[in-house]
Enzyme design. Structure first.
Site, short mmCIF file in Angstrom:
data_model
loop_
_atom_site.label_atom_id
_atom_site.label_comp_id
_atom_site.label_asym_id
_atom_site.label_seq_id
_atom_site.Cartn_x
_atom_site.Cartn_y
_atom_site.Cartn_z
CB THR A 47 -17.29 -42.42 2.06
OG1 THR A 47 -17.78 -41.44 1.13
CG2 THR A 47 -17.92 -42.18 3.42
CB CYS A 48 -14.33 -46.85 2.92
SG CYS A 48 -15.91 -47.37 2.21
CB SER A 49 -9.91 -44.23 2.38
OG SER A 49 -9.74 -45.55 1.94
#
Length: 160
Positions: A47-49
């Protein structure tokens, strides 16, 4: 205890990678400035990337047009943050902060135990807006969610 709106950002030393690892304090980051700080559980994580960091890269100019600097923080070392920034084509004006020992995450009361996932102590997913070191808005995600800490949510929170 989780930091609250109206509280001052604690004085903590983080790292950035520019001509080697360099220490940078929260006082240097926040004093006399408007800053959105968003934090992710880990660099290179799904999700972060795929969503969180890209949302700020895509909307960076909207923040900057309002005189707001943007910083990304993760409980990773400065080398990982630099590699992630390169992988994600992050402009140099978006500050990539390494909170390697989770000192700021803990000081904000926004740490989480991710040992069940093999990740140790991490930061919760959140975004805050501060003026001259005082928190004016704080959006903390519920576990496993990505609804209130992305760039668009912060722009809405700030009325931009």
């Amino acid at each position: 205890m989780t930091i609250e709106v109206g509280a001052r950002i604690p004085s903590i030393t983080l790292n950035v990678l520019k001509d080697g690892v360099q220490a940078i304090t929260t006082d240097e980051i926040f004093s006399g400035r408007k800053v959105v700080l968003f934090s992710v559980p880990g660099a290179f994580t799904p999700t972060c990337s795929a969503k969180h960091l890209p949302s700020y890269v895509e909307n960076l100019e909207k923040f900057q047009s309002q005189g707001i600097d943007v910083a990304c923080m993760a409980v990773n070392d400065a080398y990982v943050m630099k590699a992630w920034a390169q992988d994600q084509h992050v402009p140099e004006s978006l500050i990539m902060l390494a909170d390697g020992n989770a000192n700021l995450a803990r000081a904000l009361g926004l740490e989480m135990d991710a040992t069940a996932f093999g990740m140790g102590l991490r930061s919760k997913r959140f975004a805050l807006y501060a003026e001259d070191g005082t928190v004016k808005a704080l959006n903390v995600e519920a576990p496993g969610e990505f609804k209130v800490s992305g760039a668009q949510a912060m722009l809405t929170t700030l009325g931009v």
